[in-house]
Design a protein around this motif. Structure first.
Motif, PDB file in Angstrom:
ATOM      1  N   ASP A 111      41.381  44.969  54.913  1.00 21.74           N
ATOM      2  CA  ASP A 111      40.903  43.734  55.532  1.00 21.74           C
ATOM      3  C   ASP A 111      39.405  43.564  55.266  1.00 21.74           C
ATOM      4  O   ASP A 111      38.576  44.193  55.916  1.00 21.74           O
ATOM      5  CB  ASP A 111      41.180  43.791  57.043  1.00 21.74           C
ATOM      6  N   PRO A 127      44.441  40.891  50.844  1.00 22.32           N
ATOM      7  CA  PRO A 127      44.492  39.477  50.473  1.00 22.32           C
ATOM      8  C   PRO A 127      44.514  39.344  48.951  1.00 22.32           C
ATOM      9  O   PRO A 127      43.898  40.150  48.250  1.00 22.32           O
ATOM     10  CB  PRO A 127      43.194  38.898  51.046  1.00 22.32           C
ATOM     11  N   SER A 182      37.880  38.659  46.884  1.00 22.47           N
ATOM     12  CA  SER A 182      38.792  37.773  47.594  1.00 22.47           C
ATOM     13  C   SER A 182      38.107  36.960  48.705  1.00 22.47           C
ATOM     14  O   SER A 182      38.098  35.736  48.670  1.00 22.47           O
ATOM     15  CB  SER A 182      39.928  38.633  48.173  1.00 22.47           C
ATOM     16  N   THR A 206      41.779  31.159  52.126  1.00 22.90           N
ATOM     17  CA  THR A 206      42.403  32.419  51.712  1.00 22.90           C
ATOM     18  C   THR A 206      41.397  33.568  51.783  1.00 22.90           C
ATOM     19  O   THR A 206      40.266  33.397  52.236  1.00 22.90           O
ATOM     20  CB  THR A 206      42.932  32.284  50.278  1.00 22.90           C
ATOM     21  N   ARG A 217      41.758  36.369  53.504  1.00 22.90           N
ATOM     22  CA  ARG A 217      41.677  37.062  54.793  1.00 22.90           C
ATOM     23  C   ARG A 217      43.060  37.552  55.217  1.00 22.90           C
ATOM     24  O   ARG A 217      44.083  37.080  54.723  1.00 22.90           O
ATOM     25  CB  ARG A 217      41.135  36.093  55.851  1.00 22.90           C
ATOM     26  N   LEU A 218      43.079  38.461  56.180  1.00 25.08           N
ATOM     27  CA  LEU A 218      44.347  38.929  56.734  1.00 25.08           C
ATOM     28  C   LEU A 218      44.526  38.449  58.170  1.00 25.08           C
ATOM     29  O   LEU A 218      45.466  38.853  58.845  1.00 25.08           O
ATOM     30  CB  LEU A 218      44.412  40.465  56.704  1.00 25.08           C
ATOM     31  N   ASP A 260      48.621  34.828  51.210  1.00 23.85           N
ATOM     32  CA  ASP A 260      48.398  35.190  49.805  1.00 23.85           C
ATOM     33  C   ASP A 260      48.079  36.675  49.814  1.00 23.85           C
ATOM     34  O   ASP A 260      47.009  37.080  50.279  1.00 23.85           O
ATOM     35  CB  ASP A 260      47.212  34.417  49.222  1.00 23.85           C
ATOM     36  N   LEU A 261      48.984  37.485  49.296  1.00 23.48           N
ATOM     37  CA  LEU A 261      48.855  38.927  49.468  1.00 23.48           C
ATOM     38  C   LEU A 261      49.138  39.672  48.176  1.00 23.48           C
ATOM     39  O   LEU A 261      49.902  39.206  47.324  1.00 23.48           O
ATOM     40  CB  LEU A 261      49.850  39.404  50.534  1.00 23.48           C
TER      41      LEU A 261
END
Lengths: 310, 424
Positions: free
Chosen positions: B13, B52, B352, B363, B365-366, B373-374
């Motif tokens: 993260d 991410p 990211s 985008t 982030r968690l 988007d992972l």
């Protein structure tokens, strides 16, 4: 001895014993070239192609003569007038020639590294006859032979290389060679003509001729490469001659028996005074031309031998 | 809409700066939080890393103009397999993306063909010629996320100043290539011992600082939002520090190649190592890695630049610049982790979170509510790079035959799986 190299792309790749082997054999070819029948058949039946992508008179003639004296069939590609002008790439040209089964490919090219690229794509020995600002190995070898015959050795000499170092492949090859043979090298020239990073090459760098030539055994002058100067490296030729041109006064700082060299073609009155160039007691410039043929014969013979032995 | 539950994941993260085992739930294409839900599809991550997806600023897709080098389809597949979930594409195509009409074409093609998000950038000047301003307002309305002439430096400072002033009024982000254009003209390498011995035309690393100095002065004049595409020298980093300390709205990126390779890698004129700006000294590389760790350099990009074999099989001076990087960005970045320099959250901040924020995206982030988007990857899995296995149409990678560690196992965009290593 047998060369470990399959191509002559640069002095950087050669070991001292390989350099010595080429010079030793070249010494015997000097005798041959001075005899009545200037012919041996070491390359008999072989095909040598000279590809000069830059204009050259003396180097091309020297390679041609070297091949012919050893019995090779020599072809000069007039590259300027050929398919290169029609947009063919260097590699395509090389592959086309390769299909004709040459044994020796001699190439001069304005881009550094072009002979190395070519050598990966062809099946024969490639000799670099000068690539960009990178190397001109046979010139350094002929210079070494000239020095060795004049001074009796290549080690522990002080060699001043003067002038346009930045644009000179001759300088780079000579620095490699003389360094490998354990001579002391000084680079002399205005800072604009000195490559950045030259001080890290294990040489002494100065912009002062008196300092650079002091007690030198060999004074090697370089041609001012006017055609490569796209903008103001020096203020004028007369100022350049005044500060860096080799005349009697500047030469007096070198040892009394110092020899004067120049790879040619000379700009008289720019980097060298005409009377110094013509002084038979100091100038070995004509010897250099003679040694050129012998050294190229030796290099080609040893490359062919190395391939036959492999 | 399906729900997903990633269990037993090592969650990277970048926002929280944490790297810890946990669970992540996804619902309706968005991240739902750490707790599971009934009926969710469970994905056991087996302790592998879940982060991410990468937001890659500066991807060249050679469409329009040179589809044989790279299309939106091939680039998109390459991106998915490389863990890149957002490609921020460059406008240095043929023709340049400098009108809303061309941008519209690009967006349509991208949506049809690419399995990942495509955020197009547009040219700052018409034809990237540095003479007339592009229609920045229309392009912004049409979806351009930033404006850049790519590696074409606008040498006319008056034009550059006007573009920056106009962009500032619209709040548009300008991305420039800091380089003194005349000093660096024709250069194929960085000046120094190596370039001089190899006889390559070279440029002083100072040219980057000179270019940045000029750009920063114009930022000061205009107040524009500015991002330097690549800062690769220690000299320029000092200027960047100063600008940030002065509170200017300035960020900087770097390519993964400048972080993992140096000038000596060129060796015997290997043209796959010819990039722009040229690879730097080891000292500069180390300074750049340090700057990424400190957050001085904000963004790491692949600077994905496809070139066909013909444009690379030339003498070094004449060969085209650039390297593909979508698929090698992650394993190359793992070198920075394994060699002890960076940790994963720091790396993901630069690959990211920050690029996403800089472009105003959600985008990277968690946290709950962010788009799902992972990328799921094994940071240690070793392999030997084989360029002919790349999904990019062009195979010009400097990492060919290199030993690398770090493999992508799966990629999700908006909760939909777009890459699965088990079936690839």
């Amino acid at each position: 001895m047998t060369l470990r190299q399959r191509h002559l792309l640069g002095i950087e790749d050669l070991a001292p014993d390989e350099i010595t082997a080429i010079l030793d054999l070249a010494d015997t070819y000097v005798d041959l070239n001075r005899s009545d029948v200037k012919h041996a058949d070491a390359l008999k039946g072989l095909t040598q192609i000279n590809m000069f992508f830059e204009n050259s008179t003396r180097t091309q003639a020297s390679f041609e003569l070297a091949g012919k004296r050893l019995g090779a069939d020599v072809m000069n590609m007039a590259v300027g007038a050929s398919s290169v002008k029609k947009g063919e790439t260097l590699i395509d040209t090389a592959l086309t020639l390769n299909a004709m089964h040459p044994d020796l490919l001699v190439i001069r090219h304005p881009n550094s590294g072009a002979p190395a690229l070519l050598s990966e794509k062809v099946n024969c020995a490639v000799l670099n006859a000068g690539d960009g600002r990178h190397e001109h190995p046979t010139q350094a070898l002929l210079d070494a032979l000239t020095i060795r015959r004049a001074k009796g050795r290549l080690h522990r000499l002080t060699v001043a290389i003067c002038g346009d170092i930045a644009h000179s492949r001759v300088a780079r090859s000579n620095i490699w060679l003389l360094g490998k043979m354990e001579s002391r090298i000084r680079l002399v020239g205005p800072a604009t003509l000195m490559p950045s990073g030259a001080a890290d090459w294990g040489v002494e760098v100065t912009d002062n001729m008196a300092e650079g030539l002091r007690d030198a055994d060999v004074v090697m002058m370089l041609r001012l490469q006017k055609e490569r100067m796209d903008g103001g490296f020096i203020p004028s030729e007369r100022e350049y001659f005044h500060r860096y041109g080799l005349d009697a006064e500047k030469l007096s700082f070198a040892k009394d028996d110092a020899i004067v060299m120049h790879p040619g073609p000379m700009n008289r009155g720019v980097e060298i005074d005409g009377t110094i160039a013509d002084d038979i007691n100091r100038s070995v410039i004509q010897d250099q031309v003679e040694m050129g043929v012998a050294v190229r014969m030796a290099a080609m013979k040893l490359l062919v031998d190395a391939r036959r032995a492999a | 809409m399906t729900t997903l539950l990633f269990q037993n994941a090592r969650l990277i993260d970048p926002e929280a700066g944490t790297d810890s085992l946990g669970t992540l739930a996804v619902r309706d294409g968005k991240i739902a939080g750490p707790s599971g839900m009934d009926g969710a599809e469970v994905i056991d991550c087996g302790g592998l890393c879940l982060a991410p997806g990468i937001v890659d600023i500066g991807v060249k897709v050679s469409e329009p103009g040179e589809r044989h080098k790279e299309s939106f389809r091939s680039a998109g597949l390459a991106a998915a397999s490389g863990g890149v979930t957002t490609m921020v594409t460059r406008p240095d195509t043929l023709p340049a993306i400098d009108t809303p009409e061309v941008l519209e074409f690009v967006r349509r093609r991208a949506n049809e063909a690419a399995p990942v998000r495509v955020m197009p950038m547009a040219a700052l000047t018409r034809g990237r010629e540095g003479r007339e301003m592009a229609e920045i307002g229309f392009l912004l309305d049409a979806g351009a996320v930033a404006f850049t002439d790519c590696d074409a430096v606008i040498s006319n400072t008056k034009v550059f100043q006007r573009c920056m002033t106009y962009a500032a009024g619209l709040g548009a982000l300008v991305i420039a290539h800091p380089q003194e254009p005349i000093l660096s003209a024709g250069a194929a390498a960085t000046s120094g011992k190596f370039a001089a011995l190899k006889g390559l035309p070279s440029v002083s690393p100072m040219a980057e600082r000179m270019g940045l100095d000029r750009d920063l002065a114009v930022v000061e004049m205009t107040g524009a939002r500015y991002h330097a595409d690549q800062i690769t020298t220690a000299r320029a980093l000092k200027r960047l520090t100063r600008a940030k300390e002065a509170g200017m709205d300035v960020t900087a990126g770097i390519s993964i190649h400048h972080l993992t390779l140096n000038e000596l890698d060129v060796g015997d004129y290997r043209t796959f190592f010819k990039v722009k700006p040229p690879l730097r000294s080891e000292d500069d590389r180390l300074a750049s890695v340090e700057a990424v760790r400190d957050g001085l350099i904000d963004v790491i990009s692949s600077m994905h630049t496809p070139q066909d074999e013909e444009s690379k099989r030339l003498p070094f001076e004449e060969a085209a610049s650039g390297a593909v990087g979508l698929e090698t960005l992650l394993p190359a970045a793992m070198r920075l982790v394994h060699s002890g320099g960076l940790d994963l959250p720091t790396l993901w901040r630069a690959m990211s979170l920050t690029p996403s924020r800089r472009l105003g995206l959600e985008t990277g982030r968690l946290s709950a509510g962010a788009p799902a988007d992972l990328v799921l990857f094994d940071p240690d899995k070793p392999f030997v790079m084989d360029r002919f296995k790349l999904l990019s149409k062009s195979k010009n990678t400097p990492f060919d035959e290199a030993r690398m560690e770090g493999s992508v196992m799966g990629t999700w965009v908006g909760g939909t799986r777009v890459y699965d290593a088990r079936t690839a």
